[in-house]
Design an enzyme around this catalytic site. Structure first.
Site, PDB file in Angstrom:
ATOM      1  N   ALA A  19     -21.733   4.691   3.783  1.00  0.00           N
ATOM      2  CA  ALA A  19     -21.310   6.092   3.837  1.00  0.00           C
ATOM      3  C   ALA A  19     -20.198   6.394   2.836  1.00  0.00           C
ATOM      4  CB  ALA A  19     -20.838   6.426   5.249  1.00  0.00           C
ATOM      5  N   ASP A  75     -29.948  26.306 -40.778  1.00  0.00           N
ATOM      6  CA  ASP A  75     -31.407  26.389 -40.809  1.00  0.00           C
ATOM      7  C   ASP A  75     -32.011  25.585 -41.959  1.00  0.00           C
ATOM      8  OD1 ASP A  75     -30.503  28.042 -42.806  1.00  0.00           O
ATOM      9  OD2 ASP A  75     -31.343  29.884 -41.983  1.00  0.00           O
ATOM     10  N   GLU A 130     -14.320  10.028   5.892  1.00  0.00           N
ATOM     11  CA  GLU A 130     -15.030   9.042   6.725  1.00  0.00           C
ATOM     12  C   GLU A 130     -14.281   7.716   6.774  1.00  0.00           C
ATOM     13  OE1 GLU A 130     -18.972   8.860   5.076  1.00  0.00           O
ATOM     14  OE2 GLU A 130     -19.162  11.039   5.143  1.00  0.00           O
ATOM     15  N   ASP A 156     -28.230  22.300 -44.800  1.00  0.00           N
ATOM     16  CA  ASP A 156     -27.258  22.548 -43.724  1.00  0.00           C
ATOM     17  C   ASP A 156     -27.114  21.353 -42.794  1.00  0.00           C
ATOM     18  OD1 ASP A 156     -26.730  25.105 -44.571  1.00  0.00           O
ATOM     19  OD2 ASP A 156     -28.237  26.030 -43.287  1.00  0.00           O
ATOM     20  N   THR A 166     -24.883  14.834   5.386  1.00  0.00           N
ATOM     21  CA  THR A 166     -23.922  15.569   4.544  1.00  0.00           C
ATOM     22  C   THR A 166     -23.908  15.180   3.072  1.00  0.00           C
ATOM     23  OG1 THR A 166     -22.134  13.986   5.017  1.00  0.00           O
ATOM     24  CG2 THR A 166     -22.377  15.851   6.523  1.00  0.00           C
ATOM     25  N   ASP A 167     -24.321  13.958   2.723  1.00  0.00           N
ATOM     26  CA  ASP A 167     -24.174  13.510   1.333  1.00  0.00           C
ATOM     27  C   ASP A 167     -25.300  13.963   0.406  1.00  0.00           C
ATOM     28  OD1 ASP A 167     -21.834  12.321   1.854  1.00  0.00           O
ATOM     29  OD2 ASP A 167     -22.387  10.318   1.162  1.00  0.00           O
ATOM     30  N   ASP A 194     -24.252  31.520 -38.770  1.00  0.00           N
ATOM     31  CA  ASP A 194     -24.835  32.196 -39.923  1.00  0.00           C
ATOM     32  C   ASP A 194     -24.962  33.683 -39.584  1.00  0.00           C
ATOM     33  OD1 ASP A 194     -25.995  32.545 -42.364  1.00  0.00           O
ATOM     34  OD2 ASP A 194     -27.977  31.871 -41.761  1.00  0.00           O
ATOM     35  N   ILE A 196     -19.163   4.613  -0.035  1.00  0.00           N
ATOM     36  CA  ILE A 196     -19.335   4.372  -1.477  1.00  0.00           C
ATOM     37  C   ILE A 196     -20.167   5.508  -2.082  1.00  0.00           C
ATOM     38  CG2 ILE A 196     -20.376   2.841  -3.205  1.00  0.00           C
ATOM     39  CD1 ILE A 196     -19.713   0.511  -1.249  1.00  0.00           C
ATOM     40  N   ASN A 217     -23.893  10.164   6.738  1.00  0.00           N
ATOM     41  CA  ASN A 217     -24.257   9.963   5.333  1.00  0.00           C
ATOM     42  C   ASN A 217     -25.537  10.720   4.983  1.00  0.00           C
ATOM     43  OD1 ASN A 217     -23.807   8.606   2.761  1.00  0.00           O
ATOM     44  ND2 ASN A 217     -25.624   7.415   3.245  1.00  0.00           N
ATOM     45  N   GLU A 246     -22.391   6.115  -4.219  1.00  0.00           N
ATOM     46  CA  GLU A 246     -23.333   5.493  -5.144  1.00  0.00           C
ATOM     47  C   GLU A 246     -24.144   6.533  -5.920  1.00  0.00           C
ATOM     48  OE1 GLU A 246     -25.409   6.265  -1.368  1.00  0.00           O
ATOM     49  OE2 GLU A 246     -23.550   5.226  -1.845  1.00  0.00           O
TER      50      GLU A 246
END
Length: 845
Positions: free
Chosen positions: A257, A588, A657, A592, A685-686, A303, A259, A682, A261
């Site tokens: 929960a 263009d 947490e 350039d 909500t994650d 330009d 970490i 986890n 990742e």
């Protein structure tokens, strides 16, 4: 160029038949990663392995409910990861297809722009300066064609091409340096020289995002910290006599929960989604890291023609015989008609019935043709009277183009270009059919006419000729006879003025860089409010007088650079960059490319841009419009803000947490959350809420802020403090809800349910706060992000199911709550958001 029967090309039916026979004109690529492999790779993660290990241990110890639940959560997380990654891959694939090279081919006698992979042997393709050759072939017709074949040979010297022998061969992937021609395709795909050596330049470069790299490194540090805290919580629990299995599972669940990742992965998702949004606004991003840099842009060098103006050119005035002509009188000079028609790189589709569709090429070139002709029949008859035998193409240094024509057995040279450059090459002038010496007073008068025309925002093109001693080579352009000037109007884009204002409000400096006359550039610049005084305009000649150090010191004084060449553009970009500006630069032409590559954000033109410039750029404007650049900068800011939003959300919640579990262990409290409950948090909500933040629409004031520094930390401007404070308060409020339950004599399972609901609702309320760093939750219209509303609804529905469905109650060890208990949860989960909103309200007052 003249049309001939040989250049009719294949029929559409025949090209389809050959495509089926020979296949697509592309080199073999490595097999794409399959969907199954993308899904299985979601399990190739250290934390997931540990979790799967915990599932096996749970099963062996008879905790089958825990084992099944953990396994289901692992699979759901993997599915969410797969959906994110697969959608990102699909988005990038779609961008690859859009940025694929195109080619101009003649089919059914008409010029068409097609995807280069659809070219077949026998196709007739048109090649021009800056084009990349789409397939192997040989020249049918050529005018001054010089090729860069260093890709195949390693030799950087240009190779001259002719229409006979080995010199007529052209090869896939090589570049046209100068000139123009028609080629007939002989080999495609793996049968080309490029295919034989199995090498191809990739048109889309997917680079590693610097922000993603920084977050990956941050993630590694957080992993170590989280694992250390999880070990500490586990050891403290065991030391207090808690069950070893439960504490092991608790440590693993907390690590899963806590970490973050998915932090770096969500950055890629946000960037890819942002790129898709930019595409809808006609900006095609070729390199993902450019999206991050766009939000830092402080200078936009653009330009003029076609970007700030409409590129809808019309000849409205002509100067010849010592007078300015308007209306029907502009087309009455035969020598100007010959000069501007023969010395012209326009292509013709005489099969088209409508005259406008008959012309195909640069808008300046087509405008000059339309000034003298009203239908394709008279144009066709006129160009048939002469044949081009030699050609010196236009280049930005000379600012001229020359052709040697054969008319009724006589060779005549026609030259067109910038009037001031042309006048230097002229010794005589044509007045009412008579060639006379060009006197100094006459030169002054012509220069004055050019100045007056340019002050009316007209682009001036001069015409001259040489009837005797016109030998092939640069000497063709000496001792010319001046004929006259065409004044071409190109109105500013209506949306450009608003975009310039938007830039200024956002503290972004718009700079016009053009090859046009100083006065023409100033007139357009003043109308668009880019500049207020002629003193803000610098010419290429004035720029040449300055050293790099002097240019650096003076560059901030100017907003327009006129009569410049690509070398000047490069110097201007370097000067701005040397003053720590983040520079966006448009281009263009093939010349350039160095300036576009040097800029922090190189922008090429999708309509008028050459292949070489597109490959050097980070972004392609599909509509060649200045306002699209500003829209892309705005989108870049929005994407970066959204990345900050979900970083704030994820880290605050994860900190909450970890602190909940750590503080309970530190103060010898009962464990407020079980392992299975932490995994539920986890899941709820994650995932979805964090992704929904990645597609959050822009705040109204996103373009009222100054550009951020390129090296600014993603945690700058108080974000780190917000994460630490909010995460700490979430953890403290969860512990307090747990303790209140105990204070009122509730059993442990009910207290844990209170803690679970408080933690989940605190995070789901906080996700709405994360939508703005300046506005309170009461000032944000939650309905402007329905994805987030939907994600929160799903998470709350999941929580309700866990609380009130008996089977899930037994799995997640929860109880049904009464109204008084819900009041405790709502108080502790909402009080922080309420106090924060009050603080923001009074701080503004």
């Amino acid at each position: 160029m003249e049309e001939s029967n040989e250049l009719y090309g294949l029929s559409s039916k025949e090209s389809k038949r050959r495509l089926e026979k020979y296949g697509l004109n592309q080199l073999k690529k490595n097999k794409k990663v399959s969907r199954l492999r993308i899904f299985l790779e979601q399990f190739n993660d250290f934390i997931t392995w540990v979790l799967i290990g915990a599932t096996i241990i749970s099963g062996l110890m008879g905790e089958s409910a825990d084992a099944i639940t953990i396994l289901i959560i692992v699979v759901i997380n993997a599915l969410l990861g797969f959906i994110q990654e697969y959608k990102t891959e699909k988005s990038l694939e779609a961008l690859n297809k859009l940025a694929a090279p195109t080619a101009k081919v003649v089919r059914d006698g008409r010029i068409q722009i097609v995807n280069a992979k659809l070219i077949v042997p026998g196709d007739v393709a048109i090649i021009e300066s800056g084009d990349r050759i789409p397939a192997d072939g040989f020249l049918l017709e050529a005018s001054g064609v010089l090729m860069d074949e260093s890709l195949l040979t390693g030799e950087s010297i240009g190779v001259e091409k002719k229409c006979s022998g080995k010199a007529s061969n052209v090869f896939m992937g090589t570049t046209v340096l100068t000139g123009k021609g028609y080629i007939k395709v002989s080999e495609t795909g793996m049968n080309t020289e490029m295919g034989k050596i199995a090498y191809m330049l990739q048109n889309i470069e997917v680079e590693r995002s610097p922000l993603k790299e920084r977050l990956n490194n941050l993630g590694k540090i957080l992993v170590v910290l989280c694992i250390a805290i999880c070990i500490a919580v586990t050891m403290l629990g065991i030391a207090r006599g808690q069950d070893k299995y439960q504490m092991f599972l608790l440590g693993v669940s907390l690590a899963v929960a806590a970490i973050p990742e998915g932090l770096a992965a969500i950055v890629t998702v946000a960037l890819a989604l942002g790129v898709s949004r930019m595409l809808k606004r006609n900006a095609l991003v070729r390199k993902l890291p450019a999206v991050e840099t766009l939000g830092c842009t402080s200078i936009i060098c653009s330009d003029k023609t076609g970007t700030l103006t409409q590129n809808n050119m019309t000849v409205v005035e002509m100067y010849f015989d010592g007078e300015v002509k308007k209306g029907a009188d502009i087309s009455k000079n035969l020598m100007l008609k010959k000069c501007f028609t023969y010395c012209n790189d326009c292509n013709y589709n005489f099969n088209e019935k409508e005259f406008k569709k008959c012309l195909f090429g640069d808008p300046t070139e087509t405008a000059l043709i339309k000034a003298f002709f009203e239908n394709s029949k008279t144009l066709r008859e006129f160009i048939a009277e002469g044949s081009r035998i030699f050609h010196i193409p236009f280049d930005s240094d000379r600012k001229m183009m020359s052709v040697l024509m054969k008319e009724k057995g006589t060779e005549i040279c026609y030259v067109k270009g910038a009037p001031e450059k042309l006048l230097r090459k002229c010794s005589h002038i044509l007045i009412r059919g008579e060639v006379v010496l060009l006197s100094d007073p006459e030169r002054f008068r012509i220069s004055k006419v050019v100045e007056e025309m340019s002050l009316r925002a007209l682009r001036c093109i001069g015409g001259a000729f040489k009837s005797s001693g016109a030998k092939r080579g640069n000497q063709m352009e000496e001792s010319l006879t001046f004929i006259g000037i065409a004044g071409i109007v190109d109105p500013p884009r209506k949306e450009a003025k608003e975009a310039v204002l938007k830039c200024k409000i956002a503290s972004i400096k718009p700079v016009m860089i053009t090859g046009d006359h100083k006065n023409t550039a100033f007139a357009i610049g003043k109308e668009l409010d880019i500049c207020k005084s002629i003193n803000e305009v610098m010419t290429g000649e004035e720029l040449d007088q300055l050293s790099d150090r002097q240019l650096k010191e003076q560059v901030d004084k100017y907003t327009i650079f006129a009569r410049v060449n690509p070398k000047h553009k490069l110097r201007v970009v370097k000067a701005y960059k040397s003053k720590n500006n983040i520079v966006a630069m448009t281009g263009d032409g093939v010349n350039d490319a160095p300036a576009v590559k040097e800029a922090d954000i190189g922008i090429s033109m999708g309509i008028s841009g050459t292949d070489v410039t597109k490959e050097a750029s980070s972004m392609i404007l599909l509509d060649d419009n200045f306002s699209t650049i500003v829209a892309a900068v705005e989108e870049g800011r929005v994407i970066y803000d959204n990345i900050r939003k979900f970083i704030r959300y994820l880290l605050s919640c994860n900190l909450g947490e970890v602190l909940t579990m750590f503080l309970s262990s530190l103060f010898y409290l009962d464990i407020p959350l079980l392992p299975i409950q932490i995994l539920l948090i986890n899941l709820a909500t994650d995932g979805l809420p964090a992704i929904a933040l990645g597609v959050d629409p822009s705040e109204d004031d996103v373009m009222y802020e100054k550009p951020r520094s390129k090296n600014e930390s993603v945690f700058a401007r108080g974000l780190k403090e917000k994460i630490i404070l909010r995460g700490s308060l979430i953890g403290v409020c969860t512990i307090l809800a747990f303790l209140i339950g105990k204070h009122y004599g509730m059993d442990l399972k009910t207290c844990r349910t209170l803690a679970l609901c408080t933690l989940i609702l605190s995070q789901l309320i906080h996700v709405f706060e994360c939508r703005s760093e300046k506005h309170s939750i009461f000032e944000i219209n939650i309905l402007t992000n329905l994805y987030l509303v939907g994600a929160v609804f799903i998470s709350i529905s999941l929580l309700i199911c866990v609380l009130y469905i008996p089977f899930l109650q037994s799995v997640f060890h929860t109880v049904a709550l009464n109204m008084a208990q819900w009041f405790i949860i709502l108080f502790f989960s909402g009080i922080i958001a309420f106090l924060n909103s009050m603080y923001l309200f009074f701080a503004k007052k």
